[in-house]
Design an enzyme around this catalytic site. Structure first.
Site, PDB file in Angstrom:
ATOM      1  N   GLU A 105      -0.725   5.827  -5.821  1.00  0.00           N
ATOM      2  CA  GLU A 105      -1.373   5.433  -7.061  1.00  0.00           C
ATOM      3  C   GLU A 105      -2.879   5.338  -6.891  1.00  0.00           C
ATOM      4  OE1 GLU A 105       2.268   2.406  -8.033  1.00  0.00           O
ATOM      5  OE2 GLU A 105       0.216   1.740  -8.268  1.00  0.00           O
ATOM      6  N   CYS A 126      -9.669   2.416  -7.921  1.00  0.00           N
ATOM      7  CA  CYS A 126      -8.868   1.649  -6.969  1.00  0.00           C
ATOM      8  C   CYS A 126      -7.972   2.653  -6.243  1.00  0.00           C
ATOM      9  CB  CYS A 126      -8.058   0.641  -7.783  1.00  0.00           C
ATOM     10  SG  CYS A 126      -6.877  -0.271  -6.805  1.00  0.00           S
ATOM     11  N   CYS A 133       3.994  -0.001   1.970  1.00  0.00           N
ATOM     12  CA  CYS A 133       3.283  -0.944   2.839  1.00  0.00           C
ATOM     13  C   CYS A 133       4.302  -1.703   3.684  1.00  0.00           C
ATOM     14  CB  CYS A 133       2.475  -1.931   2.008  1.00  0.00           C
ATOM     15  SG  CYS A 133       1.507  -3.061   3.042  1.00  0.00           S
ATOM     16  N   CYS A 137       4.387  -8.615   1.556  1.00  0.00           N
ATOM     17  CA  CYS A 137       3.975  -9.835   0.850  1.00  0.00           C
ATOM     18  C   CYS A 137       4.937 -10.048  -0.320  1.00  0.00           C
ATOM     19  CB  CYS A 137       2.539  -9.699   0.349  1.00  0.00           C
ATOM     20  SG  CYS A 137       1.398  -9.387   1.699  1.00  0.00           S
ATOM     21  N   CYS A 140       4.360  -8.609  -4.060  1.00  0.00           N
ATOM     22  CA  CYS A 140       3.744  -7.291  -4.202  1.00  0.00           C
ATOM     23  C   CYS A 140       4.772  -6.159  -4.257  1.00  0.00           C
ATOM     24  CB  CYS A 140       2.792  -7.078  -3.022  1.00  0.00           C
ATOM     25  SG  CYS A 140       2.085  -5.449  -2.982  1.00  0.00           S
ATOM     26  N   CYS A 374      -0.586  -3.428  -7.882  1.00  0.00           N
ATOM     27  CA  CYS A 374      -0.381  -2.551  -6.760  1.00  0.00           C
ATOM     28  C   CYS A 374       1.073  -2.094  -6.564  1.00  0.00           C
ATOM     29  CB  CYS A 374      -0.950  -3.367  -5.637  1.00  0.00           C
ATOM     30  SG  CYS A 374      -0.403  -3.574  -4.057  1.00  0.00           S
TER      31      CYS A 374
HETATM   32  N1  SAH Z   1      -3.141  -4.546   1.402  1.00  0.00           N
HETATM   33  C1  SAH Z   1      -4.389  -4.954   0.892  1.00  0.00           C
HETATM   34  C2  SAH Z   1      -4.869  -4.130  -0.276  1.00  0.00           C
HETATM   35  C3  SAH Z   1      -3.861  -3.782  -1.325  1.00  0.00           C
HETATM   36  S1  SAH Z   1      -3.160  -5.080  -2.280  1.00  0.00           S
HETATM   37  C4  SAH Z   1      -4.376  -6.413   0.540  1.00  0.00           C
HETATM   38  O1  SAH Z   1      -3.305  -6.999   0.567  1.00  0.00           O
HETATM   39  O2  SAH Z   1      -5.445  -6.957   0.296  1.00  0.00           O
HETATM   40  C5  SAH Z   1      -4.562  -5.623  -3.139  1.00  0.00           C
HETATM   41  C6  SAH Z   1      -4.321  -6.677  -4.142  1.00  0.00           C
HETATM   42  O3  SAH Z   1      -3.387  -6.322  -5.178  1.00  0.00           O
HETATM   43  C7  SAH Z   1      -3.740  -8.004  -3.662  1.00  0.00           C
HETATM   44  O4  SAH Z   1      -4.549  -8.819  -2.924  1.00  0.00           O
HETATM   45  C8  SAH Z   1      -3.586  -8.614  -4.976  1.00  0.00           C
HETATM   46  O5  SAH Z   1      -4.857  -9.063  -5.361  1.00  0.00           O
HETATM   47  C9  SAH Z   1      -3.155  -7.484  -5.896  1.00  0.00           C
HETATM   48  N2  SAH Z   1      -1.756  -7.647  -6.262  1.00  0.00           N
HETATM   49  C10 SAH Z   1      -0.656  -7.203  -5.619  1.00  0.00           C
HETATM   50  N3  SAH Z   1       0.463  -7.574  -6.277  1.00  0.00           N
HETATM   51  C11 SAH Z   1       0.046  -8.274  -7.353  1.00  0.00           C
HETATM   52  C12 SAH Z   1       0.726  -8.931  -8.412  1.00  0.00           C
HETATM   53  N4  SAH Z   1       2.043  -8.922  -8.498  1.00  0.00           N
HETATM   54  N5  SAH Z   1      -0.024  -9.579  -9.338  1.00  0.00           N
HETATM   55  C13 SAH Z   1      -1.380  -9.583  -9.263  1.00  0.00           C
HETATM   56  N6  SAH Z   1      -2.073  -8.970  -8.293  1.00  0.00           N
HETATM   57  C14 SAH Z   1      -1.367  -8.321  -7.353  1.00  0.00           C
HETATM   58 FE1  SF4 Z   2       0.831  -4.685   1.586  1.00  0.00          FE
HETATM   59 FE2  SF4 Z   2       0.923  -5.558  -0.935  1.00  0.00          FE
HETATM   60 FE3  SF4 Z   2       0.698  -7.282   1.099  1.00  0.00          FE
HETATM   61 FE4  SF4 Z   2      -1.384  -5.722   0.461  1.00  0.00          FE
HETATM   62  S1  SF4 Z   2      -0.497  -7.289  -0.840  1.00  0.00           S
HETATM   63  S2  SF4 Z   2      -0.555  -6.134   2.545  1.00  0.00           S
HETATM   64  S3  SF4 Z   2      -0.289  -3.854  -0.183  1.00  0.00           S
HETATM   65  S4  SF4 Z   2       2.477  -5.920   0.724  1.00  0.00           S
END
Ligand code: SAH
Ligand code: SF4
Length: 390
Positions: A105, A126, A133, A137, A140, A374
């Site tokens: 994406e 972005c 990944c 987390c 995510c 993301c």
């Molecule tokens: N892996 C890196 C970069 C990708 S994720 C990191 O974790 O920083 C970047 C950002 O996407 C996360 O920090 C968060 O700010 C956003 N993100 C991911 N899932 C999300 C969700 N469900 N709601 C809002 N923001 C989200």
């Molecule tokens: Fe990976 Fe999503 Fe965690 Fe960023 S926020 S490290 S993309 S699992």
């Protein structure tokens, strides 16, 4: 073309390396081996990054033999468009397909400026750094499907170029020029900021990400200012320390999402490997060496990390780091039950930061209706593919 081939055939096609992202010295060596003079490298780079043509045959000042050799040995578009979703606001989400059919994406976000037309709005792109990944987390979508592979530097640069192609074509339509060709080699890159906040953990794909940043930044590449590039990480301590010594003037954003170890452990498994007492000094080291202030990202999730005790702990960390805090109301993810707190709770949390005089913003949402968080668009498309394949 690749996307129209049946899946089983596409898998067996030889994959050519991407020309975008290839350093000039490597290109010069390869062209020299084919008997071509060194000045051809500058011409090729001009076509790739300035005039931004999408076919080797359009590089009209190159001898035909060289164009054919490039076609046979490189791909000019490592990231091709599979799907574009426009949201009702100002976000465009691109799903790009790599040569092996992997999907990533890339999001283009326009921030309208008061009193100017759409073309003058500030544009942020972005980009993704991996397919999926590995860090899992809990909030995510990218983490849900697991890690498939790292992207190459060329595939990351391909995302920047793809946005250029879209914006170049739009500018030409507006100026009624001929399609597919830019008016001038001096036109600037048509976006204002780049953030590594798409799919994947950029510091887990360190070499390719740094190479892509150098290409984005270099005068021979897109010539884009390092100060307008932000890399977001979930907190890989050794790589943050390594990045601090790269001499790149980029900004660092750290996904904190929990201000004490127990809360962060419950949301981000990486915290068990690199807990806050290791992460915070690494961030300090980065901002000390790089001279740039760091941003802490904090997704607000109801009853998970939006307690006032977390707000106070976050204020303490941000004050120590002199960091800006970006509060992000949680975007719901299919398959996850968490919720975003209501506005009042968000504001109560933010008030603690304000009273502690910590610089902060509550992120205004862009593109919620097109799964802007993301990994969500890819996850849905992968599911659709699986259904289609039976
Ligand atoms: N892996 C890196 C970069 C990708 S994720 C990191 O974790 O920083 C970047 C950002 O996407 C996360 O920090 C968060 O700010 C956003 N993100 C991911 N899932 C999300 C969700 N469900 N709601 C809002 N923001 C989200
Ligand atoms: Fe990976 Fe999503 Fe965690 Fe960023 S926020 S490290 S993309 S699992």
């Amino acid at each position: 073309m690749l996307s129209k081939l049946p899946v089983f055939m596409a898998r067996f096609l030889p994959q050519r390396p991407a020309l975008p992202g290839t350093p000039p010295a490597a290109l010069e060596e390869q062209l020299g081996g084919q008997g071509h003079p060194a000045f051809r490298v500058g011409q090729i780079l001009d076509w790739v990054y300035r005039k931004r043509v999408r076919r080797f045959e359009d590089m009209t000042n190159l001898p035909r033999g060289l164009r054919e050799w490039l076609e046979a040995n490189y791909t000019l578009e490592p990231a091709r468009e599979a799907l574009v979703k426009r949201s009702s606001d100002v976000t465009e989400k691109l799903l790009l397909e790599m040569e092996d059919r992997a999907l990533v994406e890339t999001v283009l976000i326009r921030y309208p400026q008061r009193g100017v037309g759409a073309e003058e709005s500030r544009k942020t792109i972005c980009v993704s750094s991996q397919v999926g990944c590995a860090y899992g987390c809990r909030f995510c979508a990218s983490g849900l499907a697991g890690w498939k592979r790292d992207l190459t530097a060329g595939e990351i640069v391909g995302q920047f170029l793809h946005v250029c192609y879209i914006e170049d074509a739009r500018a030409l339509t507006d100026n009624q020029g001929s399609p597919g060709r830019r008016a001038s080699s001096d036109d600037p890159v048509p976006f204002d900021n780049v953030v590594f906040m798409g799919m994947g953990e950029p510091l887990a794909n360190y070499e390719a990400v740094v190479a892509a940043i150098r290409c984005l930044n270099a005068p021979w590449g897109l010539g884009f200012g390092a100060r307008r590039i932000t890399l977001s990480t979930s907190g890989l301590v050794p790589q943050i320390r390594r990045l601090a010594d790269e001499g790149l003037q980029i900004r660092l954003a750290v996904s904190l999402h929990g201000a004490t170890n127990p809360v962060r452990d419950a949301i981000m498994p990486i915290n068990r490997k690199y807990p806050l007492e290791e992460l915070i000094p690494a961030i300090e080291d980065f901002s000390g060496k790089n001279g740039r202030l760091v941003t802490l990202e904090y997704i607000l999730i109801e009853d998970v990390n939006d307690f006032l005790e977390q707000a106070h702990a976050l204020a303490g960390i941000a004050a120590r780091l002199r960091a800006h805090v970006n509060l992000i109301p949680y975007n719901s993810v299919e398959g996850l039950t968490w919720k975003r707190p209501n506005i009042k709770r968000q504001q109560t949390f933010a008030r603690v930061l304000r009273e502690a005089r910590v610089s902060h913003t509550i992120r205004k949402e862009k593109g919620h209706d097109i799964d802007a968080a993301c990994g969500q668009l890819r996850l849905r498309t992968e599911k659709d593919r699986a259904v289609a394949a039976g």
